[in-house]
Design a protein around this motif. Structure first.
Motif, PDB file in Angstrom:
ATOM      1  N   LEU A 266      -6.464  11.067  -9.773  1.00 43.73           N
ATOM      2  CA  LEU A 266      -7.355   9.905  -9.625  1.00 43.73           C
ATOM      3  C   LEU A 266      -8.380  10.071  -8.493  1.00 43.73           C
ATOM      4  N   TRP A 267      -7.978  10.711  -7.401  1.00 52.48           N
ATOM      5  CA  TRP A 267      -8.907  10.847  -6.257  1.00 52.48           C
ATOM      6  C   TRP A 267     -10.160  11.648  -6.638  1.00 52.48           C
ATOM      7  N   PRO A 268     -10.010  12.905  -7.136  1.00 50.53           N
ATOM      8  CA  PRO A 268     -11.252  13.613  -7.525  1.00 50.53           C
ATOM      9  C   PRO A 268     -11.953  12.984  -8.729  1.00 50.53           C
TER      10      PRO A 268
ATOM     11  N   GLN B 188      -2.928  -2.563  -2.742  1.00 49.83           N
ATOM     12  CA  GLN B 188      -4.070  -1.762  -2.327  1.00 49.83           C
ATOM     13  C   GLN B 188      -4.155  -0.460  -3.121  1.00 49.83           C
ATOM     14  N   ASP B 189      -5.310  -0.265  -3.725  1.00 45.26           N
ATOM     15  CA  ASP B 189      -5.716   1.091  -4.088  1.00 45.26           C
ATOM     16  C   ASP B 189      -5.137   1.732  -5.351  1.00 45.26           C
ATOM     17  N   TYR B 190      -5.643   2.965  -5.541  1.00 49.64           N
ATOM     18  CA  TYR B 190      -5.423   3.705  -6.785  1.00 49.64           C
ATOM     19  C   TYR B 190      -4.009   4.245  -6.928  1.00 49.64           C
ATOM     20  N   HIS B 191      -3.244   4.282  -5.834  1.00 50.95           N
ATOM     21  CA  HIS B 191      -1.880   4.803  -5.952  1.00 50.95           C
ATOM     22  C   HIS B 191      -1.000   3.831  -6.735  1.00 50.95           C
ATOM     23  N   LEU B 192      -1.392   2.573  -6.751  1.00 47.15           N
ATOM     24  CA  LEU B 192      -0.458   1.531  -7.201  1.00 47.15           C
ATOM     25  C   LEU B 192      -1.054   0.656  -8.303  1.00 47.15           C
TER      26      LEU B 192
ATOM     27  N   TYR C  84       3.825  11.566  -7.689  1.00 48.21           N
ATOM     28  CA  TYR C  84       3.073  10.317  -7.571  1.00 48.21           C
ATOM     29  C   TYR C  84       1.923  10.431  -6.565  1.00 48.21           C
ATOM     30  N   TYR C  85       2.195  10.930  -5.365  1.00 50.87           N
ATOM     31  CA  TYR C  85       1.158  10.945  -4.318  1.00 50.87           C
ATOM     32  C   TYR C  85       0.287  12.192  -4.415  1.00 50.87           C
ATOM     33  N   TYR C  86       0.918  13.367  -4.287  1.00 53.02           N
ATOM     34  CA  TYR C  86       0.105  14.592  -4.316  1.00 53.02           C
ATOM     35  C   TYR C  86      -0.457  14.833  -5.712  1.00 53.02           C
TER      36      TYR C  86
ATOM     37  N   SER D   2       0.858  -1.197   0.000  1.00 51.51           N
ATOM     38  CA  SER D   2       0.000   0.000   0.000  1.00 51.51           C
ATOM     39  C   SER D   2       0.885   1.235   0.000  1.00 51.51           C
ATOM     40  N   ASN D   3       0.293   2.341  -0.372  1.00 49.43           N
ATOM     41  CA  ASN D   3       1.038   3.580  -0.267  1.00 49.43           C
ATOM     42  C   ASN D   3       1.237   3.939   1.201  1.00 49.43           C
ATOM     43  N   ARG D   4       0.156   3.982   1.933  1.00 50.55           N
ATOM     44  CA  ARG D   4       0.175   4.447   3.333  1.00 50.55           C
ATOM     45  C   ARG D   4       0.705   3.345   4.233  1.00 50.55           C
TER      46      ARG D   4
ATOM     47  N   PRO E 163      -3.645   6.252   9.830  1.00 52.73           N
ATOM     48  CA  PRO E 163      -5.073   6.460   9.583  1.00 52.73           C
ATOM     49  C   PRO E 163      -5.534   5.837   8.267  1.00 52.73           C
ATOM     50  N   GLY E 164      -6.861   5.785   8.069  1.00 52.34           N
ATOM     51  CA  GLY E 164      -7.414   5.396   6.757  1.00 52.34           C
ATOM     52  C   GLY E 164      -7.984   3.988   6.744  1.00 52.34           C
ATOM     53  N   GLY E 165      -8.923   3.800   5.798  1.00 57.07           N
ATOM     54  CA  GLY E 165      -9.658   2.549   5.699  1.00 57.07           C
ATOM     55  C   GLY E 165      -8.785   1.342   5.381  1.00 57.07           C
ATOM     56  N   VAL E 166      -7.749   1.553   4.586  1.00 54.91           N
ATOM     57  CA  VAL E 166      -6.891   0.431   4.191  1.00 54.91           C
ATOM     58  C   VAL E 166      -6.255  -0.198   5.428  1.00 54.91           C
ATOM     59  N   ILE E 167      -5.795   0.666   6.313  1.00 55.48           N
ATOM     60  CA  ILE E 167      -5.106   0.181   7.524  1.00 55.48           C
ATOM     61  C   ILE E 167      -6.128  -0.466   8.481  1.00 55.48           C
TER      62      ILE E 167
ATOM     63  N   ILE F  13      -5.391  16.202   9.778  1.00 53.28           N
ATOM     64  CA  ILE F  13      -5.126  17.000   8.581  1.00 53.28           C
ATOM     65  C   ILE F  13      -4.612  16.049   7.514  1.00 53.28           C
ATOM     66  N   SER F  14      -4.979  16.306   6.277  1.00 51.52           N
ATOM     67  CA  SER F  14      -4.621  15.379   5.207  1.00 51.52           C
ATOM     68  C   SER F  14      -4.187  16.156   3.967  1.00 51.52           C
ATOM     69  N   ARG F  15      -3.223  15.663   3.259  1.00 47.16           N
ATOM     70  CA  ARG F  15      -2.815  16.157   1.931  1.00 47.16           C
ATOM     71  C   ARG F  15      -2.713  17.684   1.884  1.00 47.16           C
ATOM     72  N   ILE F  16      -2.172  18.247   2.951  1.00 49.17           N
ATOM     73  CA  ILE F  16      -2.261  19.690   3.169  1.00 49.17           C
ATOM     74  C   ILE F  16      -1.459  20.499   2.149  1.00 49.17           C
TER      75      ILE F  16
ATOM     76  N   HIS G 112      -9.874   0.824  -3.307  1.00 45.39           N
ATOM     77  CA  HIS G 112     -10.618   1.185  -2.088  1.00 45.39           C
ATOM     78  C   HIS G 112     -11.549   2.384  -2.244  1.00 45.39           C
ATOM     79  N   ILE G 113     -11.556   2.987  -3.403  1.00 40.42           N
ATOM     80  CA  ILE G 113     -12.405   4.182  -3.584  1.00 40.42           C
ATOM     81  C   ILE G 113     -13.430   3.868  -4.682  1.00 40.42           C
ATOM     82  N   PRO G 114     -14.396   4.758  -4.921  1.00 40.05           N
ATOM     83  CA  PRO G 114     -15.376   4.426  -5.962  1.00 40.05           C
ATOM     84  C   PRO G 114     -14.706   4.329  -7.342  1.00 40.05           C
TER      85      PRO G 114
ATOM     86  N   ASP H 191     -13.148  11.957  10.802  1.00 45.96           N
ATOM     87  CA  ASP H 191     -12.712  11.827   9.401  1.00 45.96           C
ATOM     88  C   ASP H 191     -11.346  12.474   9.217  1.00 45.96           C
ATOM     89  N   ARG H 192     -10.637  11.999   8.190  1.00 42.96           N
ATOM     90  CA  ARG H 192      -9.540  12.825   7.667  1.00 42.96           C
ATOM     91  C   ARG H 192     -10.186  14.092   7.112  1.00 42.96           C
ATOM     92  N   ILE H 193      -9.473  15.218   7.188  1.00 45.76           N
ATOM     93  CA  ILE H 193     -10.083  16.444   6.676  1.00 45.76           C
ATOM     94  C   ILE H 193      -9.979  16.421   5.150  1.00 45.76           C
TER      95      ILE H 193
HETATM   96  O1  F6P Z   1      -9.540   4.377   2.187  1.00 41.46           O
HETATM   97  C1  F6P Z   1      -9.197   5.016   1.019  1.00 41.46           C
HETATM   98  C2  F6P Z   1      -7.877   5.754   1.150  1.00 41.46           C
HETATM   99  O2  F6P Z   1      -7.598   6.362  -0.033  1.00 41.46           O
HETATM  100  C3  F6P Z   1      -6.680   4.928   1.447  1.00 41.46           C
HETATM  101  O3  F6P Z   1      -6.079   4.378   0.344  1.00 41.46           O
HETATM  102  C4  F6P Z   1      -5.812   5.909   2.106  1.00 41.46           C
HETATM  103  O4  F6P Z   1      -4.824   5.316   2.892  1.00 41.46           O
HETATM  104  C5  F6P Z   1      -6.779   6.674   2.935  1.00 41.46           C
HETATM  105  O5  F6P Z   1      -7.931   6.755   2.156  1.00 41.46           O
HETATM  106  C6  F6P Z   1      -6.227   7.930   3.507  1.00 41.46           C
HETATM  107  O6  F6P Z   1      -5.646   8.769   2.571  1.00 41.46           O
HETATM  108  P1  F6P Z   1      -4.144   9.208   2.664  1.00 41.46           P
HETATM  109  O7  F6P Z   1      -3.337   7.962   2.714  1.00 41.46           O
HETATM  110  O8  F6P Z   1      -3.891  10.016   1.431  1.00 41.46           O
HETATM  111  O9  F6P Z   1      -4.014  10.013   3.915  1.00 41.46           O
END
Ligand code: F6P
Length: 489
Positions: A116-118, A162-166, A107-109, A27-29, A47-51, A335-338, A187-189, A298-300
């Motif tokens: 991909l996220w939006p 896991q997920d759209y990052h990879l 890659y991430y930001y 996974s990325n995270r 944090p996050g659903g994957v974990i 705070i997330s992806r600030i 993990h996302i729509p 929630d993550r912000i």
């Molecule tokens: O649950 C979906 C997800 O995108 C995970 O892949 C990710 O770890 C989580 O939300 C949190 O996002 P981020 O890792 O960018 O903080």
């Protein structure tokens, strides 16, 4: 496919079906992050659903988890980039990958979270794609594949990405060794084709995904959107009945697996003494003892409907001033992806709105909203659920949403009400929550009012049914269904 899975039957399945296979999660995270606190290395769960979903599984199955290291003490804690986790009961190994600033930005930001996220979440935030980010995305995906391959060369292995990052890791691995079994869970729509077709790199991305042996989405609707995208963009044969896609002679199984949580683990941990202790200190810290407590966690992120939730609280007190000094809404989240402008703006907007609503309604020592950007460890999360009378999940769009399922799992006494957005994957299963359209302000505030005034019998009846649903469809069922579906030659 077996209907019910538990830890024991999954271990049995893995032993029988995949004896001699190594198991690697990617996974990325990172599931565990090391930071320096008061001169010492402190290790906490990320944090996050994957974990939330995969950490309990890995603690049971063992194996290797490959992820990015981003904690200021990850390098210190890891020897040769590897460390056993969790620290209090080491069960599996983490391998960290170190990304440069340029890689992180592209890659991430960049490609993952501005593109991909939006694109995947329909929340009217315009995705941005730029080719240099895509090049870096591919480079980082390849770097992941090489780092994984170093560990598994010559071994029979299942690699669960896991997920759209990879999205492309599976393809690079198959190029190195076609025998590696590769799975990806998105993990996302997955958006409708009308939306997806704006992606400039759509064919390469789809071809990458079609090199996985198994590709999982939360719900059937996302699978159908995916089928529509591939049938329009790539030369494939689709067998919809068996949910198979054949591309260049390789077959991928594409199915919906609604992700969940460790119901029993959460239920048991919620009753532990230290969780009660944390709950008491939370109540004391914020002087909450005299109020009905509404929570959000929630993550912000602009997909989570945090602004809508705050406005609903404002509207609720406008319409029911008698609730003043009777309720408190407390929102926690990291705070997330600030570094992305959209997230900076969201944070500013949140600050301003909290300030406005509190100024408007506050009286004596009371104010309606407490907003904290705070990382909570697992036990603190459970304590936070414990103090709540009502939990509000108001995502504008969400693949599943595991806060909803965690909250339910933690309510052993059948108390508590879940107000849940109908635009979460979870709402398809959790029919006994109070389902709301987060874009409809009055509907949201009315639902919270209904929750505040609901009689005990109905509350318990709803919570019992919700708990039954999550109990029967927990994380073991998710992973059991995936493992039992893994195609074998
Ligand atoms: O649950 C979906 C997800 O995108 C995970 O892949 C990710 O770890 C989580 O939300 C949190 O996002 P981020 O890792 O960018 O903080």
């Amino acid at each position: 496919m077996a209907e019910s899975w538990d830890k024991k039957s999954i271990l049995h399945l893995v032993k029988n079906k995949f004896s001699g296979y190594a198991f690697v999660v990617v996974s990325n995270r990172q599931p565990y992050i090391h930071k320096i606190s008061r001169g010492k290395i402190e290790c906490t769960r990320g944090p996050g659903g994957v974990i939330t979903a995969l950490d309990p599984i890995m603690r049971e199955l063992g194996g290797l988890w490959v992820c990015c290291g981003s904690g200021d003490a990850d390098k210190l804690a890891a020897q040769n980039s590897k460390v056993k986790v969790p620290p209090y009961k080491p069960a599996y190994e983490l391998k960290y990958l170190w990304l440069s600033k340029e890689e992180n930005l592209g890659y991430y930001y960049g490609y993952s979270n501005q593109g991909l996220w939006p694109l995947s979440h329909l929340v009217f935030v315009k995705p941005e794609f730029n080719n240099s980010d895509w090049e870096i995305y591919k480079r980082v995906n390849k770097k992941f594949a090489e780092n994984i391959y170093e560990e598994i060369r010559g071994k029979k292995t299942i690699v669960f990405v896991q997920d759209y990052h990879l999205a492309l890791v599976g393809k690079y691995l198959k190029d190195m060794d076609p025998e590696i079994i590769t799975l990806n869970f998105w993990h996302i729509p997955w958006p409708t084709y009308d939306v997806f077709r704006i992606l400039p790199q759509r064919q390469e991305l789809l071809e990458g995904l079609l090199s996985y042996d198994l590709l999982g989405f939360h719900i059937k609707y996302f699978c159908n959107n995916f089928f529509e995208a591939v049938s329009n963009e790539v030369e494939v044969k689709i067998d919809e009945e068996n949910q198979l896609v054949v591309h260049k002679g390789h077959t991928s199984l594409v199915r919906g697996y609604p992700i969940s949580v460790d119901f029993k683990g959460i239920e048991d941990s919620s009753e532990e003494e230290d969780v009660r202790g944390f709950a008491d200190s939370l109540k004391e810290e914020f002087s909450l003892s005299d109020y009905k407590i509404i929570i959000g966690l929630d993550r912000i992120d602009y997909t989570k409907g945090i602004i809508e939730r705050l406005k609903a609280i404002d509207n609720l007190i406008d319409r029911h001033p008698e609730l003043k000094e009777k309720i408190v809404f407390i929102q926690m989240g990291e705070i997330s992806r600030i570094h992305l402008t959209k997230y900076k703006h969201l944070n500013d907007e949140v600050n301003q709105l909290v300030e406005e609503v509190n100024f408007k309604h506050s009286q004596n020592y009371w104010k309606p909203i407490i907003f904290l950007r705070r990382h909570l460890n697992f036990k603190e999360v459970l304590a936070f659920y414990k103090i709540a009378d009502i939990c509000v999940v108001s995502s504008l769009h969400d693949g599943m949403n595991l806060v909803a399922k965690e909250f339910i799992s933690s309510r052993k006494n059948d108390n508590g009400i879940l107000v849940l957005s109908e635009f979460t994957g979870a709402s398809r299963e959790l029919k006994d929550a109070l389902l709301v359209n987060p874009y409809h302000l009055e509907e949201m505030s009315e639902a919270i009012y209904n929750a505040l005034t609901m009689d005990e019998e109905e509350m318990k009846k709803r919570m019992r049914k919700l708990r039954e649903t999550v109990r029967e469809n927990d994380i073991w069922k998710w992973i059991g269904s995936i493992i039992s579906d893994i195609p074998q030659e």
